[in-house]
Design an enzyme around this catalytic site. Structure first.
Site, PDB file in Angstrom:
ATOM      1  N   ASP A  22     -10.601 -78.111 -40.722  1.00 45.87           N
ATOM      2  CA  ASP A  22     -10.471 -78.563 -41.767  1.00 45.87           C
ATOM      3  C   ASP A  22     -10.841 -80.181 -42.356  1.00 45.87           C
ATOM      4  O   ASP A  22     -11.711 -81.109 -41.614  1.00 45.87           O
ATOM      5  CB  ASP A  22      -8.858 -78.997 -41.987  1.00 45.87           C
ATOM      6  CG  ASP A  22      -8.046 -79.904 -42.926  1.00 45.87           C
ATOM      7  OD1 ASP A  22      -8.360 -79.122 -43.956  1.00 45.87           O
ATOM      8  OD2 ASP A  22      -6.945 -80.056 -42.785  1.00 45.87           O
ATOM      9  N   ASN A  24     -13.209 -79.842 -45.728  1.00 44.49           N
ATOM     10  CA  ASN A  24     -14.330 -79.749 -46.900  1.00 44.49           C
ATOM     11  C   ASN A  24     -13.883 -80.375 -47.542  1.00 44.49           C
ATOM     12  O   ASN A  24     -15.314 -81.011 -48.097  1.00 44.49           O
ATOM     13  CB  ASN A  24     -14.447 -78.173 -46.382  1.00 44.49           C
ATOM     14  CG  ASN A  24     -14.357 -77.600 -44.902  1.00 44.49           C
ATOM     15  OD1 ASN A  24     -14.977 -78.586 -44.213  1.00 44.49           O
ATOM     16  ND2 ASN A  24     -14.711 -76.038 -44.747  1.00 44.49           N
ATOM     17  N   GLY A  25     -13.243 -79.927 -48.273  1.00 43.39           N
ATOM     18  CA  GLY A  25     -12.866 -80.212 -49.695  1.00 43.39           C
ATOM     19  C   GLY A  25     -13.035 -81.643 -50.054  1.00 43.39           C
ATOM     20  O   GLY A  25     -13.937 -82.135 -50.831  1.00 43.39           O
ATOM     21  N   TRP A  27     -15.056 -83.829 -48.109  1.00 41.59           N
ATOM     22  CA  TRP A  27     -15.646 -84.057 -47.244  1.00 41.59           C
ATOM     23  C   TRP A  27     -16.947 -84.165 -48.759  1.00 41.59           C
ATOM     24  O   TRP A  27     -17.368 -85.283 -48.635  1.00 41.59           O
ATOM     25  CB  TRP A  27     -16.003 -83.297 -46.620  1.00 41.59           C
ATOM     26  CG  TRP A  27     -17.268 -83.679 -46.133  1.00 41.59           C
ATOM     27  CD1 TRP A  27     -17.748 -84.559 -45.633  1.00 41.59           C
ATOM     28  CD2 TRP A  27     -19.268 -83.449 -46.387  1.00 41.59           C
ATOM     29  NE1 TRP A  27     -19.580 -84.059 -44.934  1.00 41.59           N
ATOM     30  CE2 TRP A  27     -20.172 -83.866 -45.925  1.00 41.59           C
ATOM     31  CE3 TRP A  27     -19.714 -82.402 -46.923  1.00 41.59           C
ATOM     32  CZ2 TRP A  27     -21.553 -83.753 -45.549  1.00 41.59           C
ATOM     33  CZ3 TRP A  27     -21.009 -83.254 -47.433  1.00 41.59           C
ATOM     34  CH2 TRP A  27     -21.744 -83.066 -46.757  1.00 41.59           C
ATOM     35  N   HIS A  39     -17.725 -76.651 -48.034  1.00 43.20           N
ATOM     36  CA  HIS A  39     -17.806 -74.892 -47.391  1.00 43.20           C
ATOM     37  C   HIS A  39     -19.133 -75.057 -46.731  1.00 43.20           C
ATOM     38  O   HIS A  39     -19.245 -74.918 -45.426  1.00 43.20           O
ATOM     39  CB  HIS A  39     -16.761 -73.970 -48.071  1.00 43.20           C
ATOM     40  CG  HIS A  39     -16.270 -74.440 -48.433  1.00 43.20           C
ATOM     41  ND1 HIS A  39     -14.907 -74.849 -47.433  1.00 43.20           N
ATOM     42  CD2 HIS A  39     -14.636 -74.155 -49.953  1.00 43.20           C
ATOM     43  CE1 HIS A  39     -13.257 -75.279 -47.973  1.00 43.20           C
ATOM     44  NE2 HIS A  39     -13.726 -74.617 -49.453  1.00 43.20           N
ATOM     45  N   SER A  67      -6.709 -68.899 -43.873  1.00 39.95           N
ATOM     46  CA  SER A  67      -5.739 -68.288 -43.754  1.00 39.95           C
ATOM     47  C   SER A  67      -4.682 -67.878 -44.422  1.00 39.95           C
ATOM     48  O   SER A  67      -5.580 -67.796 -46.055  1.00 39.95           O
ATOM     49  CB  SER A  67      -4.903 -69.521 -43.201  1.00 39.95           C
ATOM     50  OG  SER A  67      -4.669 -70.096 -44.855  1.00 39.95           O
ATOM     51  N   TRP A  71      -5.147 -67.472 -49.477  1.00 39.81           N
ATOM     52  CA  TRP A  71      -6.136 -66.210 -50.752  1.00 39.81           C
ATOM     53  C   TRP A  71      -5.554 -66.795 -52.266  1.00 39.81           C
ATOM     54  O   TRP A  71      -5.106 -66.720 -53.549  1.00 39.81           O
ATOM     55  CB  TRP A  71      -5.026 -65.385 -50.403  1.00 39.81           C
ATOM     56  CG  TRP A  71      -5.821 -64.161 -49.413  1.00 39.81           C
ATOM     57  CD1 TRP A  71      -4.589 -64.013 -47.941  1.00 39.81           C
ATOM     58  CD2 TRP A  71      -6.742 -63.720 -49.612  1.00 39.81           C
ATOM     59  NE1 TRP A  71      -5.730 -62.955 -47.212  1.00 39.81           N
ATOM     60  CE2 TRP A  71      -6.819 -63.231 -48.313  1.00 39.81           C
ATOM     61  CE3 TRP A  71      -7.816 -63.372 -50.704  1.00 39.81           C
ATOM     62  CZ2 TRP A  71      -7.868 -62.560 -47.986  1.00 39.81           C
ATOM     63  CZ3 TRP A  71      -9.136 -62.881 -50.344  1.00 39.81           C
ATOM     64  CH2 TRP A  71      -9.091 -62.374 -49.123  1.00 39.81           C
ATOM     65  N   LEU A 133     -19.760 -66.301 -24.500  1.00 42.26           N
ATOM     66  CA  LEU A 133     -18.738 -66.476 -25.261  1.00 42.26           C
ATOM     67  C   LEU A 133     -18.653 -65.571 -26.100  1.00 42.26           C
ATOM     68  O   LEU A 133     -19.453 -64.861 -26.553  1.00 42.26           O
ATOM     69  CB  LEU A 133     -19.246 -67.667 -26.599  1.00 42.26           C
ATOM     70  CG  LEU A 133     -18.615 -68.635 -27.453  1.00 42.26           C
ATOM     71  CD1 LEU A 133     -17.736 -68.887 -26.500  1.00 42.26           C
ATOM     72  CD2 LEU A 133     -19.376 -69.203 -28.514  1.00 42.26           C
ATOM     73  N   ARG A 196      -1.072 -81.027 -38.214  1.00 39.99           N
ATOM     74  CA  ARG A 196      -0.528 -79.570 -38.843  1.00 39.99           C
ATOM     75  C   ARG A 196      -1.174 -79.136 -38.049  1.00 39.99           C
ATOM     76  O   ARG A 196      -1.653 -78.482 -37.560  1.00 39.99           O
ATOM     77  CB  ARG A 196      -0.023 -79.846 -39.962  1.00 39.99           C
ATOM     78  CG  ARG A 196       1.382 -80.384 -41.018  1.00 39.99           C
ATOM     79  CD  ARG A 196       0.961 -79.878 -42.315  1.00 39.99           C
ATOM     80  NE  ARG A 196      -0.730 -79.887 -43.030  1.00 39.99           N
ATOM     81  CZ  ARG A 196      -0.991 -80.741 -43.539  1.00 39.99           C
ATOM     82  NH1 ARG A 196      -0.518 -82.063 -43.729  1.00 39.99           N
ATOM     83  NH2 ARG A 196      -2.041 -81.181 -43.942  1.00 39.99           N
TER      84      ARG A 196
HETATM   85  C1  FPP Z   1     -10.232 -76.404 -44.869  1.00 43.46           C
HETATM   86  O1  FPP Z   1     -11.218 -77.283 -45.616  1.00 43.46           O
HETATM   87  C2  FPP Z   1     -11.304 -75.490 -44.616  1.00 43.46           C
HETATM   88  C3  FPP Z   1     -11.004 -74.324 -44.957  1.00 43.46           C
HETATM   89  C4  FPP Z   1     -10.280 -73.924 -45.506  1.00 43.46           C
HETATM   90  C5  FPP Z   1     -12.364 -73.074 -44.714  1.00 43.46           C
HETATM   91  C6  FPP Z   1     -13.413 -73.312 -43.813  1.00 43.46           C
HETATM   92  C7  FPP Z   1     -14.146 -72.044 -43.645  1.00 43.46           C
HETATM   93  C8  FPP Z   1     -15.937 -72.449 -43.351  1.00 43.46           C
HETATM   94  C9  FPP Z   1     -16.800 -73.842 -42.853  1.00 43.46           C
HETATM   95  C10 FPP Z   1     -16.753 -71.083 -43.050  1.00 43.46           C
HETATM   96  C11 FPP Z   1     -17.192 -70.496 -41.993  1.00 43.46           C
HETATM   97  C12 FPP Z   1     -17.678 -69.595 -41.755  1.00 43.46           C
HETATM   98  C13 FPP Z   1     -18.155 -68.726 -40.367  1.00 43.46           C
HETATM   99  C14 FPP Z   1     -18.668 -67.617 -40.115  1.00 43.46           C
HETATM  100  C15 FPP Z   1     -16.942 -69.058 -39.706  1.00 43.46           C
HETATM  101  P1  FPP Z   1     -10.815 -77.808 -46.721  1.00 43.46           P
HETATM  102  O2  FPP Z   1     -10.619 -76.507 -47.911  1.00 43.46           O
HETATM  103  O3  FPP Z   1      -9.444 -77.172 -46.389  1.00 43.46           O
HETATM  104  O4  FPP Z   1     -10.375 -79.753 -47.442  1.00 43.46           O
HETATM  105  P2  FPP Z   1      -9.660 -80.306 -47.087  1.00 43.46           P
HETATM  106  O5  FPP Z   1      -8.534 -80.531 -46.840  1.00 43.46           O
HETATM  107  O6  FPP Z   1     -10.363 -81.421 -47.664  1.00 43.46           O
HETATM  108  O7  FPP Z   1      -9.305 -79.955 -49.049  1.00 43.46           O
END
Ligand code: FPP
Length: 249
Positions: A22, A24-25, A27, A39, A67, A71, A133, A196
């Site tokens: 969690d 990515n957004g 960051w 991402h 999840s 979608w 693994l 959570r």
């Molecule tokens: C949550 O951050 C992250 C995701 C919903 C996507 C995670 C998926 C990847 C990193 C790609 C995985 C690839 C493989 C091959 C396993 P968020 O977008 O909810 O972040 P935020 O809460 O800061 O908005």
């Protein structure tokens, strides 16, 4: 610098580590960029974590990649995530094979585009015989959906006479989940400071140790995995017993 890896007791490794990736957004936002940039950078963290877990000798690693609720995200973000998933699987297939990694996917495959399911099934097939693994990607996954599906499949088997209703217990139920061949996680990590579970492995984490890290997923490196394992090894896992009973076991 303290070598965190050396601090890990290799005789008490968690057998199965699950991760809610969690942040990515956030960051990306911190860098004035689009969420997709977050991402993209999260892929380096996936690579580091898979490599780190494999090097330590952890047997199962589950990553919550997408999840069922995801979608609802904007279509361009979904497309970018699916594209990233496929390009990563494509570019890493050789490495997975070379490193004896077995790839498994859990989730609602009905919702995924055919080109994704075909590719994932192909790589899962190619790596099925690997016994290092096991990397489980939770994709289009939701735990309540999984549990409801298990209940439905049990009901079908009771109606068709395949199993007797009186024989249904916790073990039978586990056998009807998508994780039937996978031991329950011993350690669950969630990054980004959110505390959570977000509909992830609800049945399977009944006795799992939870580790919440402040690190945003794109910054997550092997050292963060080591820290979580060291934290796990400090915990006393009682499974409902008293501390004294554990010591007598
Ligand atoms: C949550 O951050 C992250 C995701 C919903 C996507 C995670 C998926 C990847 C990193 C790609 C995985 C690839 C493989 C091959 C396993 P968020 O977008 O909810 O972040 P935020 O809460 O800061 O908005």
């Amino acid at each position: 610098m303290i070598d965190l890896k050396e601090k890990i007791d290799r005789s008490r490794l968690p057998n199965h580590v699950a991760i809610i990736m969690d942040g990515n957004g956030r960051w990306a936002r911190e860098r004035g960029s689009h969420r997709i940039f977050g991402h993209q950078n999260g892929i380096t963290s996936v690579r580091e974590t898979v490599e780190g877990a494999g090097e330590l000798g952890i047997k199962y690693l589950t990553l919550y990649a997408f999840s069922k609720e995801n979608w609802c995200r904007p279509p361009e973000e979904i497309d970018a995530l699916m594209g990233l998933m496929i390009s990563t699987i494509n570019s890493e297939t050789e490495t997975l094979i070379k490193n004896n990694v077995r790839l498994m996917i859990i989730g609602d495959m009905q919702n995924l585009p055919a080109y994704i399911t075909e590719k994932l099934n192909e790589v899962a097939g190619l790596t099925a015989g690997n016994d290092g693994l096991t990397l489980i990607i939770a994709l289009s996954y939701g735990s309540r959906w999984e549990i409801a599906g298990a209940a439905r499949r049990i009901a079908e088997d009771v109606i068709s006479g395949k199993i007797e209703m009186e024989k249904i217990n916790e073990n039978t139920f586990s056998e009807y989940l998508l994780t039937k061949s996978i031991p329950d996680p011993e350690l669950l990590i969630r990054t980004s400071g959110e505390c959570r579970i977000s509909n992830f492995l609800l049945w399977q984490i009944a006795y799992t140790e939870l580790h919440f890290s402040q690190t945003l997923w794109p910054d997550f490196r092997k050292e963060h995995l080591y820290k979580a394992i060291i934290d796990f090894q400090k915990r006393e896992r009682r499974f409902g017993k008293t501390s004294e009973q554990i010591k007598c076991d």
